[in-house]
Motif scaffolding. Sequence first.
Motif, PDB file in Angstrom:
ATOM      1  N   VAL A   1       0.845  -1.196   0.000  1.00 25.66           N
ATOM      2  CA  VAL A   1       0.000   0.000   0.000  1.00 25.66           C
ATOM      3  C   VAL A   1       0.886   1.254   0.000  1.00 25.66           C
ATOM      4  O   VAL A   1       0.633   2.224  -0.725  1.00 25.66           O
ATOM      5  CB  VAL A   1      -0.971  -0.022   1.214  1.00 25.66           C
ATOM      6  CG1 VAL A   1      -1.665   1.316   1.410  1.00 25.66           C
ATOM      7  CG2 VAL A   1      -2.017  -1.113   1.027  1.00 25.66           C
ATOM      8  N   ALA A   2       1.976   1.201   0.781  1.00 27.27           N
ATOM      9  CA  ALA A   2       2.902   2.344   0.835  1.00 27.27           C
ATOM     10  C   ALA A   2       3.577   2.539  -0.528  1.00 27.27           C
ATOM     11  O   ALA A   2       3.816   3.666  -0.972  1.00 27.27           O
ATOM     12  CB  ALA A   2       3.951   2.111   1.917  1.00 27.27           C
ATOM     13  N   ARG A   3       3.859   1.422  -1.210  1.00 23.40           N
ATOM     14  CA  ARG A   3       4.520   1.493  -2.509  1.00 23.40           C
ATOM     15  C   ARG A   3       3.628   2.196  -3.538  1.00 23.40           C
ATOM     16  O   ARG A   3       4.082   3.049  -4.301  1.00 23.40           O
ATOM     17  CB  ARG A   3       4.816   0.053  -2.952  1.00 23.40           C
ATOM     18  CG  ARG A   3       5.762   0.006  -4.062  1.00 23.40           C
ATOM     19  CD  ARG A   3       6.373  -1.347  -4.212  1.00 23.40           C
ATOM     20  NE  ARG A   3       6.766  -1.432  -5.614  1.00 23.40           N
ATOM     21  CZ  ARG A   3       6.739  -2.521  -6.306  1.00 23.40           C
ATOM     22  NH1 ARG A   3       6.361  -3.652  -5.771  1.00 23.40           N
ATOM     23  NH2 ARG A   3       7.103  -2.500  -7.569  1.00 23.40           N
ATOM     24  N   VAL A   4       2.347   1.837  -3.539  1.00 26.84           N
ATOM     25  CA  VAL A   4       1.412   2.483  -4.472  1.00 26.84           C
ATOM     26  C   VAL A   4       1.314   3.976  -4.146  1.00 26.84           C
ATOM     27  O   VAL A   4       1.316   4.825  -5.049  1.00 26.84           O
ATOM     28  CB  VAL A   4       0.023   1.792  -4.437  1.00 26.84           C
ATOM     29  CG1 VAL A   4      -1.008   2.569  -5.236  1.00 26.84           C
ATOM     30  CG2 VAL A   4       0.131   0.365  -4.947  1.00 26.84           C
ATOM     31  N   ALA A   5       1.281   4.301  -2.857  1.00 23.83           N
ATOM     32  CA  ALA A   5       1.209   5.721  -2.452  1.00 23.83           C
ATOM     33  C   ALA A   5       2.430   6.477  -2.982  1.00 23.83           C
ATOM     34  O   ALA A   5       2.308   7.608  -3.473  1.00 23.83           O
ATOM     35  CB  ALA A   5       1.110   5.832  -0.937  1.00 23.83           C
ATOM     36  N   GLU A   6       3.587   5.858  -2.911  1.00 24.15           N
ATOM     37  CA  GLU A   6       4.832   6.485  -3.407  1.00 24.15           C
ATOM     38  C   GLU A   6       4.756   6.722  -4.913  1.00 24.15           C
ATOM     39  O   GLU A   6       5.099   7.794  -5.408  1.00 24.15           O
ATOM     40  CB  GLU A   6       5.993   5.529  -3.156  1.00 24.15           C
ATOM     41  CG  GLU A   6       6.933   5.942  -2.038  1.00 24.15           C
ATOM     42  CD  GLU A   6       7.868   4.784  -1.737  1.00 24.15           C
ATOM     43  OE1 GLU A   6       7.829   4.348  -0.578  1.00 24.15           O
ATOM     44  OE2 GLU A   6       8.569   4.297  -2.669  1.00 24.15           O
TER      45      GLU A   6
ATOM     46  N   LEU B   1      -4.337 -11.327  -9.761  1.00 18.95           N
ATOM     47  CA  LEU B   1      -3.804 -11.377  -8.401  1.00 18.95           C
ATOM     48  C   LEU B   1      -4.929 -10.940  -7.475  1.00 18.95           C
ATOM     49  O   LEU B   1      -5.891 -10.290  -7.901  1.00 18.95           O
ATOM     50  CB  LEU B   1      -2.558 -10.503  -8.263  1.00 18.95           C
ATOM     51  CG  LEU B   1      -2.667  -8.974  -8.302  1.00 18.95           C
ATOM     52  CD1 LEU B   1      -3.107  -8.388  -6.982  1.00 18.95           C
ATOM     53  CD2 LEU B   1      -1.330  -8.371  -8.682  1.00 18.95           C
ATOM     54  N   THR B   2      -4.837 -11.283  -6.201  1.00 18.76           N
ATOM     55  CA  THR B   2      -5.881 -10.859  -5.269  1.00 18.76           C
ATOM     56  C   THR B   2      -5.244 -10.331  -3.994  1.00 18.76           C
ATOM     57  O   THR B   2      -4.263 -10.897  -3.510  1.00 18.76           O
ATOM     58  CB  THR B   2      -6.870 -12.007  -4.956  1.00 18.76           C
ATOM     59  OG1 THR B   2      -7.993 -11.475  -4.251  1.00 18.76           O
ATOM     60  CG2 THR B   2      -6.244 -13.124  -4.137  1.00 18.76           C
ATOM     61  N   GLY B   3      -5.728  -9.195  -3.506  1.00 19.66           N
ATOM     62  CA  GLY B   3      -5.131  -8.592  -2.317  1.00 19.66           C
ATOM     63  C   GLY B   3      -4.037  -7.615  -2.720  1.00 19.66           C
ATOM     64  O   GLY B   3      -4.055  -7.056  -3.814  1.00 19.66           O
ATOM     65  N   ALA B   4      -3.057  -7.475  -1.845  1.00 15.62           N
ATOM     66  CA  ALA B   4      -2.070  -6.410  -2.061  1.00 15.62           C
ATOM     67  C   ALA B   4      -1.037  -6.731  -3.135  1.00 15.62           C
ATOM     68  O   ALA B   4      -0.368  -5.836  -3.649  1.00 15.62           O
ATOM     69  CB  ALA B   4      -1.380  -6.105  -0.739  1.00 15.62           C
ATOM     70  N   GLY B   5      -0.860  -8.009  -3.497  1.00 18.93           N
ATOM     71  CA  GLY B   5       0.106  -8.384  -4.542  1.00 18.93           C
ATOM     72  C   GLY B   5       1.539  -8.413  -4.040  1.00 18.93           C
ATOM     73  O   GLY B   5       1.789  -8.444  -2.824  1.00 18.93           O
ATOM     74  N   GLY B   6       2.496  -8.444  -4.997  1.00 18.12           N
ATOM     75  CA  GLY B   6       3.917  -8.522  -4.637  1.00 18.12           C
ATOM     76  C   GLY B   6       4.308  -9.907  -4.147  1.00 18.12           C
ATOM     77  O   GLY B   6       5.378 -10.113  -3.576  1.00 18.12           O
TER      78      GLY B   6
END
Length: 365
Positions: free
Chosen positions: A234-239, A310-315
């Motif tokens: 989630v932090a990565r997407v925000a960045e 994919l489902t959820g946050a991924g990665g």
Amino acid sequence: MVQASAPGKCILFGEHAVVYGQPAVAVAIDQRLAVKLEHCNDWRIDGMKFHPQRHPHVKALMDRLWNNGPPLSIKISGDIPPASGLGSSAALSVAAAAALRAGRGRQIKDDDWAEGWTASRPNGVYDGPWKSEIGDEVEHGINAVDVDEASILAHAVEAAAQGGRASPLDSSTCAHGGCIVLSNVVEKDLNWLYSRSLNNVQWQVHSIQLSPVIDDVWLVIGNTGIHAPTSKQVARVAEILDENPTRMREIETIGIISRRGINALKAGEMEAVGRAMSENHLMLRNLGVSCPELENLIVAAAPSSLGVKLTGAGGGGCMIALTRNPKETSEAIELAGGRTMISRLAAPGLALDEFSEPPLWNPFE
Ligand code: MEV
């Protein structure tokens, strides 16, 4: 002794975009997590000494519901793999909130709650099972538990664990079960449950009845085995969005695809649901939240499925395939190196599995 359980969840549409207020859909799955509480001489979790910093969700719920309460042995069991995008932390939070509430009870005054919170009573009127006939008293067990309360507490602790950025999608789905739709507006043909807001984002939470349309479709869940904490993703997407605000268009496009998926679900057109899922995946891949291991399983599952993503946050974590051939799809994913689970769509939500007298604690005495 008290035990509560809650299902895991799979997001069909809209992960990440939902954090920014876009529509999203999740279903509860057959895999569940149970929390059992018993009296103990000191605090224990699964037989080991309880370290609050290692279990932030449980600690946050204890602060709210068990302040100065007696020490407990907490046992967590179930078949939702942790940190894999299937809502294990939301299911844990929902089940723990309900077990703590059942064990401590709820004070009732003049036929109404004197303590705790529910969203089901917009006018303060609710003929729920906790309504007391006698006057002031404390209800324990099932009469004290409220699904909305478990869901809002779970959302609060998820948000704290995700650095303040969390939608109520996981918590509402694990609490209510079935199929949950979040939207920025109240949707006409859906069953509106409540609204939630956090950090200037507001979500309207609905449920949608799927039963007539899901008789011959399954979800095959493929686990990469890679642990991927939601907070990091989630932090990565925000960045990404901070660095390049025009990429908000991709988030909006995911919202448009979710809306198409919701319409297909309402119409019972599962082929269209599957197509929208696969389109949603392409957007998530573009956004940078997929990984080679997820792509590998998705490619393997696609030929026998209506839709894959994919489902959820991924990665890391899990992918899902919507399929009419669960055996074939599951074998294809396993051959590609994934571990599979099969679930129906829209499993039951929170349940109080066991409650034995006397209650664990009465803070009102
Ligand atoms: C995680 O299961 C779903 C995300 O959209 C985060 C959230 O909704 O809070 C990635």
